[in-house]
Design an enzyme around this catalytic site. Structure first.
Site, PDB file in Angstrom:
ATOM      1  N   GLN A  42       0.793  -1.220   0.000  1.00 52.56           N
ATOM      2  CA  GLN A  42       0.000   0.000   0.000  1.00 52.56           C
ATOM      3  C   GLN A  42       0.829   1.276   0.000  1.00 52.56           C
ATOM      4  OE1 GLN A  42      -2.576  -1.892   3.271  1.00 52.56           O
ATOM      5  NE2 GLN A  42      -3.974  -0.422   2.332  1.00 52.56           N
ATOM      6  N   HIS A  62      -2.425  -5.976 -12.346  1.00 57.32           N
ATOM      7  CA  HIS A  62      -1.980  -5.807 -13.726  1.00 57.32           C
ATOM      8  C   HIS A  62      -2.773  -6.663 -14.711  1.00 57.32           C
ATOM      9  CE1 HIS A  62       2.270  -4.567 -12.143  1.00 57.32           C
ATOM     10  NE2 HIS A  62       1.408  -3.562 -12.125  1.00 57.32           N
ATOM     11  N   ASP A  75       1.735   0.325  -7.985  1.00 57.95           N
ATOM     12  CA  ASP A  75       3.054   0.298  -8.619  1.00 57.95           C
ATOM     13  C   ASP A  75       3.997   1.352  -8.032  1.00 57.95           C
ATOM     14  OD1 ASP A  75       2.066  -1.696 -10.190  1.00 57.95           O
ATOM     15  OD2 ASP A  75       2.239  -0.622 -12.085  1.00 57.95           O
ATOM     16  N   HIS A 145       1.506  -9.272   5.190  1.00 58.11           N
ATOM     17  CA  HIS A 145       0.290  -8.473   5.078  1.00 58.11           C
ATOM     18  C   HIS A 145      -0.307  -8.714   3.686  1.00 58.11           C
ATOM     19  CE1 HIS A 145      -1.865  -4.780   6.793  1.00 58.11           C
ATOM     20  NE2 HIS A 145      -2.488  -5.032   5.645  1.00 58.11           N
ATOM     21  N   ASN A 189      -1.101 -11.003   9.197  1.00 61.44           N
ATOM     22  CA  ASN A 189      -2.113  -9.979   9.387  1.00 61.44           C
ATOM     23  C   ASN A 189      -3.481 -10.468   8.928  1.00 61.44           C
ATOM     24  OD1 ASN A 189      -2.882  -6.943   9.708  1.00 61.44           O
ATOM     25  ND2 ASN A 189      -3.580  -7.457   7.649  1.00 61.44           N
ATOM     26  N   GLU A 190      -4.445 -10.436   9.826  1.00 53.86           N
ATOM     27  CA  GLU A 190      -5.856 -10.680   9.526  1.00 53.86           C
ATOM     28  C   GLU A 190      -6.105 -11.948   8.694  1.00 53.86           C
ATOM     29  OE1 GLU A 190      -7.500  -7.127   7.847  1.00 53.86           O
ATOM     30  OE2 GLU A 190      -7.123  -5.942   9.645  1.00 53.86           O
ATOM     31  N   GLU A 392      -4.289  -1.695  14.536  1.00 53.76           N
ATOM     32  CA  GLU A 392      -4.963  -0.893  13.510  1.00 53.76           C
ATOM     33  C   GLU A 392      -6.275  -0.375  14.079  1.00 53.76           C
ATOM     34  OE1 GLU A 392      -5.700  -2.435   9.577  1.00 53.76           O
ATOM     35  OE2 GLU A 392      -3.747  -3.456   9.512  1.00 53.76           O
TER      36      GLU A 392
END
Length: 507
Positions: A42, A62, A75, A145, A189-190, A392
């Site tokens: 991210q 993509h 990107d 993640h 993560n999650e 978070e």
């Protein structure tokens, strides 16, 4: 009434906030950590430079995904691969105690195998972590993640048990090369979002091979195995010399009472939510509610096999106890009501939303601070009051500089958190803002923002700048006090114009 008692009551009324909290509830406990978070895909950009391999997200955005609202991808994102020193300077200037980042698996192992380690990727993360250490910032590092190498997705991703071994290999490379710079590790993560929910499945990136409930439960099963193997590896080989702590990180919704809410509906809602991955860690094996409910569903669907894989006794023993802390991501809550008749969910619980709840621009994330407190008390009671690290919690808007909504959200949730700590004895050690920067938000691209620092995605330099929430957080951290949110156009309680030098555009 004694004169001194009258004065005390008047003082409490004067310094308490408008929601009726007493002054003591507005001061953070000694040693409480306040920080901010990010995730590699991210923010980093540099998707194909310096030896990095193709991630599942690179391939998906993509080649596959068409529903990103602004037709964007990660990107370049915030270009934090090249601007990490500037990011650390923001962290230092705001005063954060800790920073949570994630490592890109394909930046370290481009083809998913320990046989090819990308030294440029190791160097990047070492430089970043050293920069944070020089700024006296506690480092929180997520091994995973959601961005594994695409080559592993092509063999089934987390539905293939080979991922357990590959994840263990990857973690060992990280521990060997970077572990001495990490204070707190997150393994995965999650897992629930990875295996079941949006935005991952709705974006189709890791959804390939997770097209049904059987595959989703298999994904959870393998993620728990991978987590346990890596926890034991760290515990046995690295903890004594590196001195860190390590745990899994679920996302958990809270709940509030309403018509039809019962103890059973709350318990089912919890156990089929974050309890799905936490019960095996804290209690051993999946909960009886989950096992018996899914067994009944399998009978109803005429299945000759269990949709929920079965742990051997050896795996139950290996997984139990593999958390040094209770990691928690949390954003919103629901009203859990039992379903009767035909079911629309495995849990048999409807997740109701109250139309009166304030909403964010991401409509699945309503503002319900009361549910946060209920969740923290449930964790206290269910798991013997473990140390909780909230890694978070955040608010989505459209990128406003004068982000009053974000400040109000954090104030309300932190008020609930402080009540849970001080009044209810919940053992919460840290609070982490999602996110430090505006960043790429999966299926919503750059059309929504969570950051307390603005990023101009139209600028080749990805220019960072203050928001109103940046200034509010600086003062909260400086004073270690939960400061009442400002009203639009107001002067700050510590003097001066709160909005000065920020844009006058309040749209």
């Amino acid at each position: 009434m004694e004169y001194s008692k009258v004065i005390t009551i008047i003082c409490l009324i004067f310094v308490g906030d408008s929601r009726g909290q007493a002054a003591d509830f507005q001061t953070f406990p000694d040693g409480f950590l306040i920080g901010a978070a990010s995730a590699s895909y991210q923010i980093e950009g540099a998707w194909n430079v310096s030896g990095k391999g193709e991630s599942v997200w690179d391939y998906a955005f993509h080649n596959m995904l068409k529903q990103v609202s602004d037709d964007s991808n990660g990107d370049i994102a915030c270009d934090s691969y090249h601007k990490y020193k500037e990011d650390v300077q923001w962290i230092r200037d705001i005063g954060f105690d800790h920073y949570r980042l994630s490592l890109s698996w394909p930046r370290i192992l481009p083809n998913g195998s320990k046989d090819r380690v990308n030294l440029d990727g190791i160097r990047y993360y070492r430089n970043l972590l050293e920069e944070l250490k020089a700024a006296n910032v506690t480092t929180v590092v997520s091994l995973y993640h959601w961005d594994h190498p695409e080559v592993l997705e092509e063999i089934g991703g987390w539905t293939n048990e080979v991922m357990v071994e590959r994840f263990e290999d990857y973690a060992k490379v990280v521990f060997d090369n970077l572990g001495y710079l990490v204070d707190i590790f997150v393994t995965i993560n999650e897992p629930e979002m990875l295996c079941f929910d949006e935005p991952v499945n709705s974006s189709e990136a890791t959804a390939r091979g997770l097209a049904n409930d059987v595959a989703s439960y298999l994904c959870v099963h393998n993620a728990l195995k991978a987590h346990a193997k890596v926890w034991h590896m760290y515990d046995e080989n690295y903890r004594a010399t590196q001195g860190g702590i390590i745990g899994l990180l679920p996302v958990c919704r809270g709940w509030v009472s309403g018509d039809g809410v019962t103890e059973e509906s709350i318990e089912r809602y919890f156990q089929f939510g974050c309890g799905l991955v936490l019960h095996p860690i804290y209690k051993g094996d999946y909960s009886e509610i989950v096992k018996t409910t899914l067994a009944d569903i399998d009978v109803y669907r005429n299945r000759s096999f269990s949709s929920l894989p079965v742990f051997t006794d050896e795996w139950v023993k290996m997984i139990k106890g593999t958390n040094d802390y209770f990691g928690l991501n949390h954003y919103t809550s629901r009203i859990p009501v039992m379903e009767y008749g035909a079911r629309t969910s495995d849990s048999g619980v409807l997740e109701i939303r109250d139309k009166s709840w304030p909403i964010t621009v991401l409509d699945r994330l309503e503002v319900v601070p009361e549910g946060f407190g209920n969740l923290l008390r449930k964790i206290r009671d269910e798991y013997d009051n473990p140390p909780v690290y909230i890694l978070e919690n955040g608010f989505a808007d459209s990128g406003e500089i004068l982000d009053y909504g974000r400040i109000n959200y954090h104030y309300d949730y932190l008020s609930e958190l402080l009540t849970a700590i001080i009044h209810d004895g919940c053992n919460v050690k840290a609070y982490t803002i999602w996110s430090l920067l505006d960043n790429f938000e999966w299926d919503r691209g750059y059309s929504i923002s969570f950051g307390i620092v603005k990023v101009d995605f139209t600028s080749p330099n990805r220019t960072r700048s203050e928001k109103l929430s940046t200034r509010w957080w600086k003062e909260v951290i400086r004073t270690r006090t939960l400061i009442k949110p400002p009203a639009p156009g107001s002067t700050s309680s510590w003097g001066g114009c709160f909005e000065c030098d920020l844009t006058n555009d309040k749209s």
